[in-house]
Motif scaffolding. Structure first.
Motif, PDB file in Angstrom:
ATOM      1  N   GLU A   7      33.530  21.758  54.780  1.00  0.00           N
ATOM      2  CA  GLU A   7      32.397  22.657  54.599  1.00  0.00           C
ATOM      3  C   GLU A   7      31.182  21.825  54.228  1.00  0.00           C
ATOM      4  O   GLU A   7      31.265  20.926  53.385  1.00  0.00           O
ATOM      5  N   PHE A   9      26.555  21.994  54.175  1.00  0.00           N
ATOM      6  CA  PHE A   9      25.359  22.802  54.370  1.00  0.00           C
ATOM      7  C   PHE A   9      24.940  22.755  55.826  1.00  0.00           C
ATOM      8  O   PHE A   9      25.021  21.701  56.476  1.00  0.00           O
ATOM      9  N   VAL A  46      27.650  26.125  56.140  1.00  0.00           N
ATOM     10  CA  VAL A  46      27.441  27.125  55.095  1.00  0.00           C
ATOM     11  C   VAL A  46      25.958  27.155  54.739  1.00  0.00           C
ATOM     12  O   VAL A  46      25.340  26.115  54.525  1.00  0.00           O
ATOM     13  N   LYS A  47      25.404  28.357  54.685  1.00  0.00           N
ATOM     14  CA  LYS A  47      24.018  28.494  54.235  1.00  0.00           C
ATOM     15  C   LYS A  47      23.942  28.159  52.752  1.00  0.00           C
ATOM     16  O   LYS A  47      24.853  28.464  51.978  1.00  0.00           O
ATOM     17  N   ARG A  48      22.839  27.555  52.356  1.00  0.00           N
ATOM     18  CA  ARG A  48      22.660  27.157  50.954  1.00  0.00           C
ATOM     19  C   ARG A  48      22.733  28.367  50.018  1.00  0.00           C
ATOM     20  O   ARG A  48      23.130  28.250  48.877  1.00  0.00           O
ATOM     21  N   ASN A  50      24.802  30.670  50.187  1.00  0.00           N
ATOM     22  CA  ASN A  50      26.207  31.072  50.037  1.00  0.00           C
ATOM     23  C   ASN A  50      27.053  30.028  49.330  1.00  0.00           C
ATOM     24  O   ASN A  50      28.273  30.079  49.378  1.00  0.00           O
ATOM     25  N   TRP A  51      26.404  29.069  48.643  1.00  0.00           N
ATOM     26  CA  TRP A  51      27.121  28.007  47.953  1.00  0.00           C
ATOM     27  C   TRP A  51      26.474  27.844  46.588  1.00  0.00           C
ATOM     28  O   TRP A  51      25.257  27.743  46.469  1.00  0.00           O
ATOM     29  N   THR A  53      26.828  25.876  42.605  1.00  0.00           N
ATOM     30  CA  THR A  53      27.418  24.870  41.728  1.00  0.00           C
ATOM     31  C   THR A  53      26.825  25.079  40.346  1.00  0.00           C
ATOM     32  O   THR A  53      25.605  25.225  40.212  1.00  0.00           O
ATOM     33  N   LEU A  57      22.783  29.023  42.761  1.00  0.00           N
ATOM     34  CA  LEU A  57      22.817  28.914  44.211  1.00  0.00           C
ATOM     35  C   LEU A  57      22.041  27.678  44.646  1.00  0.00           C
ATOM     36  O   LEU A  57      20.985  27.364  44.081  1.00  0.00           O
ATOM     37  N   TRP A  58      22.558  27.000  45.658  1.00  0.00           N
ATOM     38  CA  TRP A  58      21.870  25.830  46.159  1.00  0.00           C
ATOM     39  C   TRP A  58      20.521  26.195  46.787  1.00  0.00           C
ATOM     40  O   TRP A  58      19.617  25.363  46.836  1.00  0.00           O
TER      41      TRP A  58
END
Length: 62
Positions: A7, A9, A46-48, A50-51, A53, A57-58
């Motif tokens: 996975e 970005f 993956v769109k930022r 949708n992730w 940390t 959200l990124w």
């Protein structure tokens, strides 16, 4: 048969992905002593948004 699900970005070019999978395949063949045709790699863009940390959200990180 080694199978990798990776996975990352979205936003990489097809050429960047091509070089990436070639490098992974080469390293896998050398280290595991397998033929290139047995190495499967699935790239998941993956769109930022949708992730996340650390609870962020990124897409919110500059």
């Amino acid at each position: 048969m080694p199978t990798f699900h990776i996975e990352l970005f979205e936003g990489r070019t097809v050429e960047q992905k091509r070089q990436f999978v070639e490098a992974i395949t080469k390293a896998t063949c050398e280290s595991l002593k397998v033929e290139p045709g047995s190495v499967d790699i699935v790239l998941i863009d993956v769109k930022r948004e949708n992730w996340a940390t650390g609870g962020k959200l990124w897409s919110d990180v500059e």
